[in-house]
Design a protein around this motif. Structure first.
Motif, PDB file in Angstrom:
ATOM      1  N   SER A   4       0.823  -1.219   0.000  1.00  0.00           N
ATOM      2  CA  SER A   4       0.000   0.000   0.000  1.00  0.00           C
ATOM      3  C   SER A   4       0.854   1.265   0.000  1.00  0.00           C
ATOM      4  O   SER A   4       0.486   2.269  -0.620  1.00  0.00           O
ATOM      5  N   GLN A   5       2.005   1.221   0.644  1.00  0.00           N
ATOM      6  CA  GLN A   5       2.892   2.386   0.661  1.00  0.00           C
ATOM      7  C   GLN A   5       3.431   2.678  -0.746  1.00  0.00           C
ATOM      8  O   GLN A   5       3.499   3.829  -1.165  1.00  0.00           O
ATOM      9  N   ALA A   6       3.775   1.640  -1.483  1.00  0.00           N
ATOM     10  CA  ALA A   6       4.269   1.814  -2.852  1.00  0.00           C
ATOM     11  C   ALA A   6       3.168   2.360  -3.759  1.00  0.00           C
ATOM     12  O   ALA A   6       3.424   3.211  -4.615  1.00  0.00           O
ATOM     13  N   ASP A  37      -5.755  -6.402  -3.458  1.00  0.00           N
ATOM     14  CA  ASP A  37      -4.918  -6.139  -2.289  1.00  0.00           C
ATOM     15  C   ASP A  37      -4.189  -4.812  -2.469  1.00  0.00           C
ATOM     16  O   ASP A  37      -3.661  -4.522  -3.536  1.00  0.00           O
ATOM     17  N   ASN A  38      -4.173  -4.017  -1.428  1.00  0.00           N
ATOM     18  CA  ASN A  38      -3.490  -2.723  -1.398  1.00  0.00           C
ATOM     19  C   ASN A  38      -4.104  -1.684  -2.335  1.00  0.00           C
ATOM     20  O   ASN A  38      -3.492  -0.675  -2.631  1.00  0.00           O
ATOM     21  N   GLY A  39      -5.293  -1.938  -2.823  1.00  0.00           N
ATOM     22  CA  GLY A  39      -6.001  -0.980  -3.667  1.00  0.00           C
ATOM     23  C   GLY A  39      -6.686   0.073  -2.821  1.00  0.00           C
ATOM     24  O   GLY A  39      -6.432   0.219  -1.628  1.00  0.00           O
ATOM     25  N   GLY A  40      -7.556   0.814  -3.449  1.00  0.00           N
ATOM     26  CA  GLY A  40      -8.288   1.864  -2.750  1.00  0.00           C
ATOM     27  C   GLY A  40      -8.668   2.957  -3.715  1.00  0.00           C
ATOM     28  O   GLY A  40      -8.523   2.831  -4.933  1.00  0.00           O
ATOM     29  N   LEU A  41      -9.170   4.048  -3.162  1.00  0.00           N
ATOM     30  CA  LEU A  41      -9.584   5.199  -3.951  1.00  0.00           C
ATOM     31  C   LEU A  41      -8.553   6.313  -3.782  1.00  0.00           C
ATOM     32  O   LEU A  41      -8.170   6.642  -2.657  1.00  0.00           O
TER      33      LEU A  41
END
Length: 109
Positions: A4-6, A37-41
């Motif tokens: 998520s940081q990347a 995984d590690n997705g989002g808006l």
């Protein structure tokens, strides 16, 4: 797989590489809907020759990019050609296609 940081760092990198001379008169908001995984808006706003990025939903985006977080990271890091990703359905665009065509030059700083 990018963590998520990347993923978040790709948006900060876009702001750093923003080319204001290519954005004369442009006032636009681009939303990113990253799945998996590690997705989002996420979003990027371009106005007055500057760009800013953030996380979360944004009202009334001019264009929305839909992709898996991994495919977006591959595009943002140069591992996957954006046009190829679009043509193969890994990257889907909703809204202003003209803005989509400008993205590469806008963030090529």
């Amino acid at each position: 797989m990018a963590d998520s940081q990347a993923i978040r760092a790709t948006f900060a990198g876009m702001v750093e590489q923003f080319a204001p001379d290519k954005a004369a008169g442009l006032d636009a908001t681009i939303a990113f809907n990253l799945a998996g995984d590690n997705g989002g808006l996420f979003w990027i706003k371009i106005a007055d020759g500057a760009a800013e990025a953030g996380a979360g939903s944004i009202a009334s985006a001019d264009m929305t990019v839909n992709a898996s977080a991994d495919d977006w990271f591959a595009v943002a890091s140069g591992e996957l050609n954006p046009l190829q990703a679009f043509m193969t359905g890994k990257l889907k665009i909703q809204g202003d296609m003209g803005l989509a065509m400008k993205m590469q030059s806008l963030f090529a700083g």
